[in-house]
Scaffold this motif. Structure first.
Motif, PDB file in Angstrom:
ATOM      1  N   VAL A  54      40.769  34.788  43.319  1.00 21.21           N
ATOM      2  CA  VAL A  54      41.721  34.338  44.122  1.00 21.21           C
ATOM      3  C   VAL A  54      41.440  33.774  45.640  1.00 21.21           C
ATOM      4  O   VAL A  54      40.126  33.955  45.865  1.00 21.21           O
ATOM      5  CB  VAL A  54      42.743  35.603  44.343  1.00 21.21           C
ATOM      6  N   GLU A  55      42.381  33.049  46.231  1.00 20.14           N
ATOM      7  CA  GLU A  55      42.045  32.832  47.370  1.00 20.14           C
ATOM      8  C   GLU A  55      41.735  33.782  48.540  1.00 20.14           C
ATOM      9  O   GLU A  55      42.131  35.159  48.312  1.00 20.14           O
ATOM     10  CB  GLU A  55      43.201  31.867  47.925  1.00 20.14           C
ATOM     11  N   LYS A  56      41.078  33.547  49.424  1.00 21.13           N
ATOM     12  CA  LYS A  56      40.751  34.454  50.672  1.00 21.13           C
ATOM     13  C   LYS A  56      41.780  34.996  51.170  1.00 21.13           C
ATOM     14  O   LYS A  56      42.928  34.282  51.548  1.00 21.13           O
ATOM     15  CB  LYS A  56      39.768  33.783  51.333  1.00 21.13           C
ATOM     16  N   SER A  57      42.121  36.138  51.183  1.00 20.62           N
ATOM     17  CA  SER A  57      43.149  36.898  51.888  1.00 20.62           C
ATOM     18  C   SER A  57      42.566  38.401  52.266  1.00 20.62           C
ATOM     19  O   SER A  57      41.788  38.964  51.581  1.00 20.62           O
ATOM     20  CB  SER A  57      44.440  36.849  50.967  1.00 20.62           C
ATOM     21  N   VAL A  58      43.361  39.149  53.216  1.00 21.48           N
ATOM     22  CA  VAL A  58      43.173  40.580  53.499  1.00 21.48           C
ATOM     23  C   VAL A  58      43.226  41.186  52.282  1.00 21.48           C
ATOM     24  O   VAL A  58      42.667  42.164  51.916  1.00 21.48           O
ATOM     25  CB  VAL A  58      43.587  41.024  54.775  1.00 21.48           C
ATOM     26  N   GLU A  59      44.453  40.839  51.409  1.00 22.24           N
ATOM     27  CA  GLU A  59      44.893  41.630  50.345  1.00 22.24           C
ATOM     28  C   GLU A  59      43.633  41.394  49.418  1.00 22.24           C
ATOM     29  O   GLU A  59      43.332  42.428  48.467  1.00 22.24           O
ATOM     30  CB  GLU A  59      46.177  41.017  49.773  1.00 22.24           C
ATOM     31  N   ALA A  60      42.973  40.395  49.035  1.00 23.78           N
ATOM     32  CA  ALA A  60      42.109  40.200  48.211  1.00 23.78           C
ATOM     33  C   ALA A  60      40.832  41.360  48.611  1.00 23.78           C
ATOM     34  O   ALA A  60      40.195  41.748  47.621  1.00 23.78           O
ATOM     35  CB  ALA A  60      41.444  38.798  48.058  1.00 23.78           C
ATOM     36  N   ILE A 105      38.054  39.551  62.922  1.00 26.74           N
ATOM     37  CA  ILE A 105      38.817  38.346  63.025  1.00 26.74           C
ATOM     38  C   ILE A 105      38.738  37.536  61.695  1.00 26.74           C
ATOM     39  O   ILE A 105      37.618  36.957  61.345  1.00 26.74           O
ATOM     40  CB  ILE A 105      38.673  37.448  64.094  1.00 26.74           C
ATOM     41  N   TRP A 106      39.771  37.397  61.044  1.00 26.45           N
ATOM     42  CA  TRP A 106      39.610  37.126  59.610  1.00 26.45           C
ATOM     43  C   TRP A 106      40.081  35.536  59.443  1.00 26.45           C
ATOM     44  O   TRP A 106      41.547  35.277  59.496  1.00 26.45           O
ATOM     45  CB  TRP A 106      40.647  37.926  58.846  1.00 26.45           C
ATOM     46  N   LEU A 107      39.447  34.792  59.069  1.00 23.74           N
ATOM     47  CA  LEU A 107      39.820  33.404  58.885  1.00 23.74           C
ATOM     48  C   LEU A 107      39.681  32.926  57.518  1.00 23.74           C
ATOM     49  O   LEU A 107      38.654  33.096  56.681  1.00 23.74           O
ATOM     50  CB  LEU A 107      38.737  32.241  59.440  1.00 23.74           C
ATOM     51  N   SER A 108      40.873  32.515  56.776  1.00 22.95           N
ATOM     52  CA  SER A 108      40.905  32.356  55.580  1.00 22.95           C
ATOM     53  C   SER A 108      40.018  31.362  55.047  1.00 22.95           C
ATOM     54  O   SER A 108      39.619  31.084  53.775  1.00 22.95           O
ATOM     55  CB  SER A 108      42.458  32.051  54.836  1.00 22.95           C
TER      56      SER A 108
END
Ligand code: MCA
Ligand code: AMP
Length: 510
Positions: A62-68, A233-236
């Motif tokens: 899956v694409e990068k995300s906090v949920e992933a 700090i979360w950069l997709s």
């Protein structure tokens, strides 16, 4: 009972106030520690409600995300095995991984659901969920009905936590089995070694800009922040301008060398932008000494280079304090890691002599998934793992990697195995043989170049060969150029001399 579940250790480090911000995304979304606690509990409950067998694999593309990331935490929490997959992989690659790992659950983006679910159901997977990077998908919809309370599954140090596929120099990819103990020991060592700051010391903030399907972004970065209760700090996606904008709010950054090269190309990278930064860490590929020096000159900061592998997580590091960070070296073996350099006959080598790097330690994996013979080949009789890297140790103990005995290209931090690409090209109509070699590249460090010879009477078109590769394999694996030639250089044994080809094409991207 003592629980060795990695998640339990990460959870224990969450701050007392769960309403504090744990993650801020590039688009300004805030996630609290409570969100991570509840989100992982709900997904863990969902996974446990599926009636999966012990040791079930949860494959995730899956694409990068906090949920992933939360899905990763939930998998640990529920006691299953996480299997991350590069988003660039296309159907033949995914078919191999799913066929080989036989996951009980597959999560993919909704855009890919059609073809991924077909592959998964054919391989016997019963549960295919979607998860998108906009907080939607069937996984979240189903988890929303689950309780946000969950008791962390009890695990022993040797229980498997993740499988990371790493390509092979011959044949197909191998799944490196990493245990809760492997990952936790490494996270604890790095927390100390890199001087992660406690709350009382002002805490740390990590800029997370790497993909989360490899050791660097998934383990080193995420575990590093979580086991210290530090904000991310979360950069997709890696965007140099966005990183520079966020630097003043951060203290730690991790990247592959290409990220540093791209940051240096930005005029906004200044001493002032880095004023609050405590630590820049680089790894996954060799950091050029020019990059190391230019970074020092521009930012006043010395990059700390470290070295690791999918099979072992982190092995060595330059010192954070109490010692000089030497450019061109990967520092010292981490505490608990035993690293030696041996000659081809297995003899120990003196200082500064180049040989094969072998390692042992609590971070070293137990073996490759369902490949006992391959596993046995990669360990010495006395239990050291043969890294396939070639290097030396100097009189001060600094380790330098000078090359690889494995035929591998590392491009922008991704591994590309020439054997896999050559195998693909050789199957194309009219191809007699091919050789793929790595050559220097200013952005990716190294990139592949394919050299192909045609069967007698056949006419080959290099553009068509490139197009075939692009349509069937992960984009980063596709050689940047392809040449059709009449013969390949060979030694007296008839073996293709890749060193001659590397020399011939070395200035292609200079
Ligand atoms: C993208 N492209 C590449 C690469 N990435 N080509 C060669 N090597 C690459 N790494 C090509 C694509 O094929 C495409 O070409 C074009 O660049 C644009 O693709 P895009 O995805 O938009 O590129 P990007 O976003 O600019 O990505 C570059 C990147 C990325 C940010 C440097 O590759 C990256 O995130 N690398 C980090 C990898 C990593 O995390 N490694 C850690 C492994 P076309 O248009 O022709 O199709 S862990 C590890 O090694 C060990 C254990 C350790 O020690 O850490
Ligand atoms: P992977 O299979 O993705 O885990 O890649 C591991 C390989 O990356 C190692 O065996 C090394 O060849 C390489 N590597 C990782 N870190 C460094 C580094 N700092 N310098 C040189 N090579 C590195």
């Amino acid at each position: 009972m003592n629980n060795h579940n990695l998640f339990a250790a990460l959870r224990a480090a969450f701050p007392a106030d769960l309403d504090e911000v744990a993650i801020e995304t590039g688009s300004g979304l805030l996630y609290s520690w409570r969100d991570l606690e509840h989100g992982s509990a709900m997904m863990a409950n969902l996974l446990q409600s599926l009636g999966l067998p012990e040791g079930a694999r949860i494959a995730v593309q899956v694409e990068k995300s906090v949920e992933a990331m939360v899905l990763y935490l939930a998998t640990l929490r529920a006691g299953f095995v996480f299997l991350p997959l590069n988003t660039a992989y296309q159907s033949a690659e995914i078919e191999y991984f799913i066929g080989n790992a036989e996951p009980a659950v597959v999560a993919c983006s909704s855009a890919n659901f059609g073809w991924v679910s077909k592959i998964a159901f054919k391989a016997g997977t019963q549960n295919v969920f979607t998860l998108d990077d906009d907080r939607s998908g069937s996984l979240l919809a189903r988890a929303a009905h689950c309780s946000d309370r969950h008791e962390v599954a009890v695990k022993q140090p040797d229980d498997m936590a993740a499988i990371l596929y790493t390509s092979g120099t011959t044949g197909r990819s191998k799944g490196a089995m990493l245990s809760h103990g492997n990952l936790l020991s490494n996270a604890r060592v790095l927390k100390d070694y890199w001087g992660w700051r406690t709350r009382e010391e002002g805490g740390d903030v990590l800029i997370h800009a790497l993909p989360i399907f490899h050791v660097h972004g998934l383990f080193v970065a995420i575990h590093g922040a979580l086991i210290n209760g530090s904000k991310m700090i979360w950069l997709s996606k890696f965007d140099p301008k966005k990183v520079i904008e966020k630097l003043p709010e951060a203290t730690v950054f991790m990247g592959v060398p290409t990220l540093y090269v791209r940051l240096l190309a930005e005029p906004g990278l200044t001493l002032d932008a880095c004023r609050n930064m405590r630590l820049f860490i680089a790894g996954s590929a060799p950091l050029l000494i020019e990059t190391f020096r230019e970074w020092q000159a521009r930012t006043g900061q010395t990059i700390l280079e470290r070295y690791g592998m999918s099979e072992t997580a982190m092995l060595t590091s330059n010192p954070y304090q109490n010692g000089e960070r030497r450019g061109g070296t990967v520092g010292f073996a981490l505490p608990g890691v035993s690293l030696r350099v041996q000659g081809d006959e297995g003899q120990p080598l003196p200082v500064d002599e180049i040989g094969n790097i072998q390692v042992q330690g609590p971070n070293v994996f137990s073996g490759y998934w369902r490949m006992p013979e391959k596993t046995a080949e990669e360990f010495t009789a006395d239990g050291y793992f043969k890294t396939g890297d070639v290097g030396k140790i100097d009189a001060d103990g600094y380790i330098t990697i000078v090359g690889r005995s494995k035929d591998l290209i590392i491009s922008g931090g991704y591994n590309v195995y020439p054997a896999e690409i050559e195998g693909f090209i050789n199957e194309l109509p009219g191809v007699a043989e091919s050789a793929v070699v790595g050559v220097p590249h200013p952005d990716f460090g190294e990139v592949g170049v394919a050299v192909v010879i045609a069967k007698p009477g056949a006419v080959l078109d290099s553009a068509q060969i490139m197009a075939e590769m692009k349509s069937k394999m992960a984009n980063f694996k596709v050689p940047k150029q392809c040449f059709v030639v009449s013969e390949l250089p060979r030694n007296t044994m008839g073996k293709v001399q890749k060193n001659v080809l590397r020399e011939q094409y070395k200035a292609l991207f200079a």
